[in-house]
Design a protein around this motif. Structure first.
Motif, PDB file in Angstrom:
ATOM      1  N   GLY A 206       4.841  52.284  73.707  1.00  0.00           N
ATOM      2  CA  GLY A 206       5.188  54.347  73.016  1.00  0.00           C
ATOM      3  C   GLY A 206       3.841  55.003  73.032  1.00  0.00           C
ATOM      4  N   LEU A 207       3.055  54.557  73.394  1.00  0.00           N
ATOM      5  CA  LEU A 207       1.817  55.871  73.639  1.00  0.00           C
ATOM      6  C   LEU A 207       1.751  56.191  75.422  1.00  0.00           C
ATOM      7  N   ARG A 208       1.702  54.953  76.034  1.00  0.00           N
ATOM      8  CA  ARG A 208       1.718  54.971  76.980  1.00  0.00           C
ATOM      9  C   ARG A 208       3.242  56.080  77.818  1.00  0.00           C
ATOM     10  N   TYR A 209       3.868  55.709  77.371  1.00  0.00           N
ATOM     11  CA  TYR A 209       5.504  56.503  77.636  1.00  0.00           C
ATOM     12  C   TYR A 209       5.074  58.043  76.734  1.00  0.00           C
ATOM     13  N   ALA A 210       4.522  58.100  75.785  1.00  0.00           N
ATOM     14  CA  ALA A 210       4.336  59.581  75.415  1.00  0.00           C
ATOM     15  C   ALA A 210       3.370  60.484  76.278  1.00  0.00           C
ATOM     16  N   ARG A 211       2.591  59.846  76.570  1.00  0.00           N
ATOM     17  CA  ARG A 211       1.253  60.084  77.688  1.00  0.00           C
ATOM     18  C   ARG A 211       1.671  60.621  79.382  1.00  0.00           C
ATOM     19  N   ASN A 212       3.281  60.118  79.435  1.00  0.00           N
ATOM     20  CA  ASN A 212       3.303  60.095  80.721  1.00  0.00           C
ATOM     21  C   ASN A 212       4.918  60.675  81.018  1.00  0.00           C
ATOM     22  N   ASP A 213       5.267  61.414  79.682  1.00  0.00           N
ATOM     23  CA  ASP A 213       6.787  62.473  79.374  1.00  0.00           C
ATOM     24  C   ASP A 213       6.296  63.738  78.869  1.00  0.00           C
ATOM     25  N   PRO A 214       6.055  64.047  79.739  1.00  0.00           N
ATOM     26  CA  PRO A 214       5.546  65.719  79.475  1.00  0.00           C
ATOM     27  C   PRO A 214       6.154  66.751  78.874  1.00  0.00           C
ATOM     28  N   GLU A 215       7.686  66.403  79.179  1.00  0.00           N
ATOM     29  CA  GLU A 215       9.000  67.332  77.961  1.00  0.00           C
ATOM     30  C   GLU A 215       8.284  66.434  76.006  1.00  0.00           C
ATOM     31  N   LEU A 216       8.174  65.003  75.916  1.00  0.00           N
ATOM     32  CA  LEU A 216       8.327  64.836  75.047  1.00  0.00           C
ATOM     33  C   LEU A 216       6.620  65.437  74.533  1.00  0.00           C
ATOM     34  N   LEU A 217       5.349  65.813  75.441  1.00  0.00           N
ATOM     35  CA  LEU A 217       4.372  65.763  75.065  1.00  0.00           C
ATOM     36  C   LEU A 217       4.440  67.547  74.382  1.00  0.00           C
ATOM     37  N   ALA A 218       5.415  67.821  75.433  1.00  0.00           N
ATOM     38  CA  ALA A 218       5.417  69.495  74.569  1.00  0.00           C
ATOM     39  C   ALA A 218       6.205  69.356  73.308  1.00  0.00           C
ATOM     40  N   VAL A 219       7.345  69.048  72.944  1.00  0.00           N
ATOM     41  CA  VAL A 219       7.353  68.832  71.304  1.00  0.00           C
ATOM     42  C   VAL A 219       6.719  68.620  70.555  1.00  0.00           C
ATOM     43  N   LEU A 220       5.798  66.844  70.653  1.00  0.00           N
ATOM     44  CA  LEU A 220       4.959  67.265  70.340  1.00  0.00           C
ATOM     45  C   LEU A 220       3.532  67.979  70.017  1.00  0.00           C
ATOM     46  N   VAL A 221       3.284  68.505  70.984  1.00  0.00           N
ATOM     47  CA  VAL A 221       2.503  69.385  70.702  1.00  0.00           C
ATOM     48  C   VAL A 221       2.718  70.437  70.078  1.00  0.00           C
ATOM     49  N   ARG A 222       4.002  71.200  69.902  1.00  0.00           N
ATOM     50  CA  ARG A 222       5.090  72.486  69.148  1.00  0.00           C
ATOM     51  C   ARG A 222       4.941  71.770  68.126  1.00  0.00           C
ATOM     52  N   CYS A 223       5.332  70.402  67.367  1.00  0.00           N
ATOM     53  CA  CYS A 223       5.397  70.675  66.010  1.00  0.00           C
ATOM     54  C   CYS A 223       4.130  70.477  65.611  1.00  0.00           C
ATOM     55  N   ALA A 224       3.071  70.006  66.302  1.00  0.00           N
ATOM     56  CA  ALA A 224       1.449  70.004  65.216  1.00  0.00           C
ATOM     57  C   ALA A 224       1.321  71.985  64.876  1.00  0.00           C
ATOM     58  N   ALA A 225       1.628  72.843  66.646  1.00  0.00           N
ATOM     59  CA  ALA A 225       1.024  73.778  66.254  1.00  0.00           C
ATOM     60  C   ALA A 225       2.503  75.127  65.638  1.00  0.00           C
ATOM     61  N   SER A 226       3.003  74.004  64.586  1.00  0.00           N
ATOM     62  CA  SER A 226       4.172  75.178  63.634  1.00  0.00           C
ATOM     63  C   SER A 226       4.031  74.148  62.492  1.00  0.00           C
ATOM     64  N   PHE A 227       4.056  73.307  62.016  1.00  0.00           N
ATOM     65  CA  PHE A 227       4.326  72.460  60.901  1.00  0.00           C
ATOM     66  C   PHE A 227       3.370  72.637  60.341  1.00  0.00           C
ATOM     67  N   THR A 228       1.684  72.723  60.743  1.00  0.00           N
ATOM     68  CA  THR A 228       0.271  73.179  60.508  1.00  0.00           C
ATOM     69  C   THR A 228       0.228  74.407  59.368  1.00  0.00           C
ATOM     70  N   PHE A 229       1.242  75.478  59.851  1.00  0.00           N
ATOM     71  CA  PHE A 229       1.667  76.450  59.432  1.00  0.00           C
ATOM     72  C   PHE A 229       2.217  76.567  58.253  1.00  0.00           C
ATOM     73  N   ILE A 230       3.592  75.744  58.932  1.00  0.00           N
ATOM     74  CA  ILE A 230       4.685  76.018  58.112  1.00  0.00           C
ATOM     75  C   ILE A 230       4.479  75.501  56.485  1.00  0.00           C
ATOM     76  N   SER A 231       3.568  74.827  56.069  1.00  0.00           N
ATOM     77  CA  SER A 231       3.297  73.616  55.403  1.00  0.00           C
ATOM     78  C   SER A 231       3.155  74.559  53.924  1.00  0.00           C
ATOM     79  N   VAL A 232       2.250  75.467  54.543  1.00  0.00           N
ATOM     80  CA  VAL A 232       1.965  76.232  53.193  1.00  0.00           C
ATOM     81  C   VAL A 232       3.127  77.231  52.586  1.00  0.00           C
ATOM     82  N   PHE A 233       4.025  76.930  52.486  1.00  0.00           N
ATOM     83  CA  PHE A 233       5.619  77.704  51.740  1.00  0.00           C
ATOM     84  C   PHE A 233       5.806  76.378  50.495  1.00  0.00           C
ATOM     85  N   TRP A 234       5.597  74.927  50.671  1.00  0.00           N
ATOM     86  CA  TRP A 234       5.802  73.662  50.246  1.00  0.00           C
ATOM     87  C   TRP A 234       4.511  73.604  49.440  1.00  0.00           C
ATOM     88  N   SER A 235       3.529  73.768  49.684  1.00  0.00           N
ATOM     89  CA  SER A 235       2.410  73.095  48.818  1.00  0.00           C
ATOM     90  C   SER A 235       2.163  74.634  48.437  1.00  0.00           C
TER      91      SER A 235
END
Length: 400
Positions: A206-235
């Motif tokens: 699964g990790l190898r698949y994620a490393r070799n799929d640039p589209e999935l990597l883009a999804v993961l990067v955008r997820c981290a970059a947005s929800f780190t800041f979005i979490s301020v609302f719930w906290s």
């Protein structure tokens, strides 16, 4: 809903989701009434989401190589035991701040490990031709519970105390357990022509698949970059409503419920928007709107306006989260689906857990307004990633 298996599973999960949201209001109110600092209140969100970072990916591996029925039954027994422990300790008035965090973490762990197998199972609950409707109804279950659960939980806390809410959450897990034991097919394995995998090989695959799929990597990067800041609302919302404004638990529950109503509205708007715009544009617009709503929430102390901006937050949140999940699903073939979804949950959980602790610490160090303003600024800056890591639009390429 015509198919009995899907109908039973949907009803069971809807009841469980209601219990989970009711429980979240209960533990948040209890912590706000006991804790001396904003950080401890924010750590409720960390305890809820950190298990996704720690356990979601191994759970996704199990969902791809093990019998999902067995996995789901085992995890719901764990969830039931954790909910019963929280109920009994609260009833005996021996729940401390740290015990509350530990038991919230235990419930979060069960939830994190259950979600990949449950989500990956949805295509098997209904015929392939009705998969889109099945996924939509599953999303509807989540959003309905998010709208009704906090309001019901807040009213119950106000009327009968948090013990009643924790007890009902425990009962809700019995509904899902009954559905899994009595109605879920016993032989339930992933349909694939690939050779069987060991746990370690599946973990690496699964990790190898994620490393070799640039589209999935883009999804993961955008997820981290947005929800780190979005979490301020719930906290920070419980800090604003329960600590700064001194509101009753039912008021807090109703305000959280407005985000659920917003999620329902956002889910209905998504198909129309995606017919006119790309996923990347919808994601970017939701981030910009979310940031503006956060800045307003930082300085407003009026219930009606907080509800209005909570509605906007709910609309944007479901657009962001559903875009991430659907884009990840579109990149993944069946043989690695649970692991891909688990990686999304891992990144989401780690981002929210770390972000919640950070915003709680900053609110104690400076103030709530400063903490939220920094998060809103960071969210706007994350828009710059849209060109380098666009959310994928088309279907997946099987890299197997």
């Amino acid at each position: 809903m015509r198919h009995s298996l899907f109908r039973v599973m949907w009803l069971g999960m809807t009841v469980s989701n209601l219990g989970t949201w009711m429980n979240e209001v209960g533990v948040t109110w209890l912590m706000a009434s006991m804790a001396p600092s904003n950080l401890m209140v924010a750590l409720i969100q960390t305890a809820t989401t950190l298990p996704f970072f720690l356990f979601a990916y191994p759970a996704g591996v199990m969902g791809d190589i093990c019998n999902r029925r067995t996995v789901l039954i085992t995890l719901h027994v764990w969830l039931l035991a954790s909910a019963v422990a929280l109920t009994l300790m609260t009833a005996r008035e021996i729940t401390t701040e740290w015990w509350l965090l530990i038991l919230t973490f235990c419930l979060g762990a069960g939830n994190a490990m259950m979600r990949p197998s449950w989500t990956a199972n949805i295509p098997s609950f209904a015929p392939r031709g009705e998969l889109s409707n099945a996924i939509t109804l599953n999303s509807l279950s989540t959003n309905l519970s998010k709208a009704a659960g906090p309001a019901i939980g807040g009213l119950l806390v106000a009327a009968a105390g948090p013990t009643a809410v924790f007890a009902l959450n425990a009962v809700s897990f019995l509904f899902v357990l009954g559905a899994l034991v009595l109605r879920h097919p016993r032989a339930f394995h992933v349909d694939t022509r690939l050779p069987p995998e060991t746990f370690t090989a599946a973990l690496r695959g699964g990790l190898r698949y994620a490393r070799n799929d640039p589209e999935l990597l883009a999804v993961l990067v955008r997820c981290a970059a947005s929800f780190t800041f979005i979490s301020v609302f719930w906290s920070m919302l419980p800090v604003i409503v329960l600590r700064e404004m001194g509101s009753a638990p039912h008021t807090y529950g109703l305000l959280v419920g407005t985000t659920g109503i917003g999620s329902l509205i956002g889910a209905n708007l998504m198909p129309t928007l995606l017919r006119r715009l790309t996923r990347n544009w919808v994601f970017g617009a939701a981030i910009a709107t979310f940031a503006m709503a956060l800045l307003a929430i930082a300085f407003i102390r009026n219930y009606a306006l907080l509800a209005l901006f909570g509605l906007a937050v709910g609309i944007c949140w479901i657009m962001l989260f559903s875009t991430i999940v659907v884009a990840a699903q579109s990149t993944a073939p069946a043989w690695v689906m649970a692991r891909v979804l688990a990686l999304v949950m891992l990144v989401y959980g780690g981002s929210v857990a770390a972000g919640s602790a950070l915003w709680g610490w900053l609110s104690d160090l400076f103030c709530v307004q400063t903490s939220i303003s920094i998060a809103a600024a960071g969210l706007l800056v994350s828009l710059l990633l849209g060109r380098r890591y666009p959310i994928p639009q088309d279907g997946h390429r099987d890299l197997g």
